[in-house]
Design an enzyme around this catalytic site. Structure first.
Site, PDB file in Angstrom:
ATOM      1  N   HIS A 213       6.113  -6.247  -3.256  1.00 46.32           N
ATOM      2  CA  HIS A 213       6.780  -5.334  -3.440  1.00 46.32           C
ATOM      3  C   HIS A 213       7.892  -4.917  -3.969  1.00 46.32           C
ATOM      4  O   HIS A 213       8.728  -5.940  -4.198  1.00 46.32           O
ATOM      5  CB  HIS A 213       7.495  -4.971  -1.801  1.00 46.32           C
ATOM      6  CG  HIS A 213       7.360  -2.815  -2.123  1.00 46.32           C
ATOM      7  ND1 HIS A 213       8.208  -2.496  -2.710  1.00 46.32           N
ATOM      8  CD2 HIS A 213       6.856  -2.412  -1.208  1.00 46.32           C
ATOM      9  CE1 HIS A 213       8.320  -1.242  -1.950  1.00 46.32           C
ATOM     10  NE2 HIS A 213       7.178  -1.397  -1.141  1.00 46.32           N
TER      11      HIS A 213
ATOM     12  N   LYS B 141       8.272   1.540   9.954  1.00 45.32           N
ATOM     13  CA  LYS B 141       6.993   1.037   9.550  1.00 45.32           C
ATOM     14  C   LYS B 141       6.685   0.986  10.641  1.00 45.32           C
ATOM     15  O   LYS B 141       5.863   0.100  10.476  1.00 45.32           O
ATOM     16  CB  LYS B 141       6.979  -0.093   8.548  1.00 45.32           C
ATOM     17  CG  LYS B 141       7.401   0.969   7.439  1.00 45.32           C
ATOM     18  CD  LYS B 141       7.047  -0.669   6.017  1.00 45.32           C
ATOM     19  CE  LYS B 141       7.183   0.610   4.761  1.00 45.32           C
ATOM     20  NZ  LYS B 141       7.201  -0.524   3.837  1.00 45.32           N
TER      21      LYS B 141
ATOM     22  N   CYS C  93       3.531   0.181  -5.315  1.00 49.27           N
ATOM     23  CA  CYS C  93       4.987  -0.841  -5.272  1.00 49.27           C
ATOM     24  C   CYS C  93       4.768  -2.018  -5.585  1.00 49.27           C
ATOM     25  O   CYS C  93       5.413  -2.977  -5.062  1.00 49.27           O
ATOM     26  CB  CYS C  93       6.295  -0.439  -3.963  1.00 49.27           C
ATOM     27  SG  CYS C  93       6.295   1.174  -3.743  1.00 49.27           S
TER      28      CYS C  93
ATOM     29  N   ASP D 183      10.193 -11.080   4.031  1.00 49.40           N
ATOM     30  CA  ASP D 183      10.221  -9.356   3.808  1.00 49.40           C
ATOM     31  C   ASP D 183       9.286  -9.733   4.566  1.00 49.40           C
ATOM     32  O   ASP D 183       8.008  -9.435   4.261  1.00 49.40           O
ATOM     33  CB  ASP D 183      10.011  -9.050   2.648  1.00 49.40           C
ATOM     34  CG  ASP D 183       9.608  -7.574   2.535  1.00 49.40           C
ATOM     35  OD1 ASP D 183       9.529  -7.131   3.445  1.00 49.40           O
ATOM     36  OD2 ASP D 183       9.298  -7.381   1.307  1.00 49.40           O
TER      37      ASP D 183
ATOM     38  N   GLN E 296       6.301  -5.418   5.949  1.00 50.42           N
ATOM     39  CA  GLN E 296       5.255  -4.846   6.670  1.00 50.42           C
ATOM     40  C   GLN E 296       4.105  -5.461   7.996  1.00 50.42           C
ATOM     41  O   GLN E 296       3.254  -5.365   8.460  1.00 50.42           O
ATOM     42  CB  GLN E 296       4.101  -5.259   5.581  1.00 50.42           C
ATOM     43  CG  GLN E 296       2.793  -4.443   5.208  1.00 50.42           C
ATOM     44  CD  GLN E 296       3.156  -2.921   5.356  1.00 50.42           C
ATOM     45  OE1 GLN E 296       2.433  -2.562   6.154  1.00 50.42           O
ATOM     46  NE2 GLN E 296       3.765  -2.180   4.307  1.00 50.42           N
TER      47      GLN E 296
END
Ligand SMILES: *Cc1c(COP(=O)(O)O)cnc(C)c1O
Length: 404
Positions: A121, A224, A362, A198, A201
């Site tokens: 991202h 999210k 993104c 990260d 997600q």
């Protein structure tokens, strides 16, 4: 099994109509919807105990502080961090990554190497490019293959004595690929490099155990995973958080201030300058309670079924190609139809009440890799149903017939 019809009753927004059609919400990788249980917590905060935290001697300030710190402990427990002060409240994943990238400015030297995966991202690319510019460090890319999997042999070759940092997402928001982060973390540690994962997600689908992973930094966003926008956490190992300088200066983050010298507060407050999103932090805790009451294993099993069904159904459409066909993936499907612009498909689906995302998500480098302007992305949550998949598939067929 998971009782989807019962779960759907918890989400008032799912009863909405859009363009006179029942809403089919398939943009969960951008943000998830919020259950009534979390909305109630937000309302309760503003109706009953809104106050600034950590500073007041008065009753409401104490109550808000207790609830906020309880939320931190819930988050600590959920991700199995060893210490609650290793959980730093942020405004979200982007903030967490920038905090770490900024902190490394003073720890990197010219020609040090930092490795980034090809499927990041933008929020896990740009802060590191800025860091590289400031320090003279060199950014190197771990490539991916046609299926949307990282080429691990090249990764191992790229690692060396100069590697100081590796950063990668746990799950790609554009492709759904689940990356082999344990292998990445262990290999990076073998050459003495730190790793930031990260988890924005992944957190809605997989319960990461930061101690078992032995990861140095892990970032998530509440919005999210059934929580509100504008709040998230950065997990950092205590030894790393002690090494990094503060990111922002202000109230809350100091021990003592004079005009000659300021000393910083202990963790986690050193990284929490200013009045935080108090209500958001408390609601994030409530969102984790909600998801845990369903159970992450049940969620993963159900979403896997949805993914399998949706993949089969979509592939039955002529000229449809799915981008991201990794062995290990979650319920994100990026696709295009030959000869049709993704934006046009998205616009027709919207007319039918179906919310999908179109564009580069993104993650422009991924689109460049496939030499496409973007994709249509349908991303599924545990409250989605097979019937909704059917509505999507019918919608895509209709769009194809109209546009070709
Ligand atoms: C959503 C997302 C981000 C950015 O999260 P914000 O909440 O916008 O800060 C970063 N990485 C991945 C993989 C994401 O899915």
């Amino acid at each position: 099994m998971l009782d989807v019809q019962k779960i759907r009753k918890d989400f008032p927004i799912l009863n909405r109509e859009v363009n006179s059609k029942p809403l089919v919400y398939l943009d969960n990788a951008a943000t998830s919807q919020t259950p009534q249980q979390v909305i109630d917590v937000i309302v309760d905060y503003y109706q009953n105990y809104n106050a600034n935290i950590h500073r007041g001697v008065h009753f409401l300030s104490q109550e808000a502080t207790d609830k906020y710190e309880q939320a931190r402990q819930k988050i600590q427990k959920h991700f199995n961090a060893e210490k609650s002060h290793e959980i730093i409240f942020t405004s979200g994943t982007t903030h967490g990554i920038n905090l770490v990238a900024n902190g490394f400015s003073s720890l990197l030297q010219k020609d040090d190497e930092i490795l980034v995966s090809a499927m990041e991202h933008h929020s896990n690319i740009v802060p590191w490019q800025m860091l590289a510019e400031r320090t003279g460090a060199v950014l190197k890319v771990i490539p991916m293959n046609e299926e949307g999997e990282l080429i691990m042999d090249v990764f191992h070759d790229l690692l060396g004595a100069k590697t100081k940092l590796v950063f990668c997402n746990h799950i790609s928001n554009a492709l759904g690929t689940i990356n082999p982060i344990k292998e990445i973390i262990d290999s990076a540690h073998n050459v003495g490099a730190a790793v930031l994962i990260d988890g924005a997600q992944a957190a809605p689908h997989i319960q990461a155990d930061v101690q078992a992973l032995d990861v140095d930094f892990y970032t998530v966003s509440a919005h999210k995973m059934c929580g509100p926008t504008g709040v998230g956490v950065l997990y950092g190992k205590e030894e790393w958080l002690n090494k990094l300088p503060p990111y922002q200066g202000g109230g809350e983050m100091i021990a003592e201030v004079t005009f000659e010298k300021t000393t910083y507060a202990d963790l986690p407050h050193k990284f929490e300058a200013g009045t935080p999103n108090i209500c958001g932090g408390i609601a994030f805790g409530a969102a984790l309670d909600y998801m845990n009451s369903i159970g992450f294993q049940k969620i993963a099993a159900y979403e896997h079924e949805l993914l399998k069904y949706a993949t089969e159904q979509l592939l039955s459409i002529e000229g449809l190609r799915i981008y991201g066909t990794a062995q290990e993936k979650t319920s994100v499907i990026s696709f295009n139809i030959e000869g049709v612009h993704p934006y046009d498909i998205g616009t027709i689906l919207d007319k039918l009440g179906i919310a999908v995302r179109t564009g580069h998500h993104c993650a422009q480098p991924i689109m460049d890799f496939y030499k496409i302007p973007g994709t249509v992305r349908a991303s599924f949550c545990f409250y989605n149903t097979k019937e909704e998949v059917d509505v999507l598939v019918e919608g895509v067929k209709r769009a194809r017939n109209m546009l070709l």
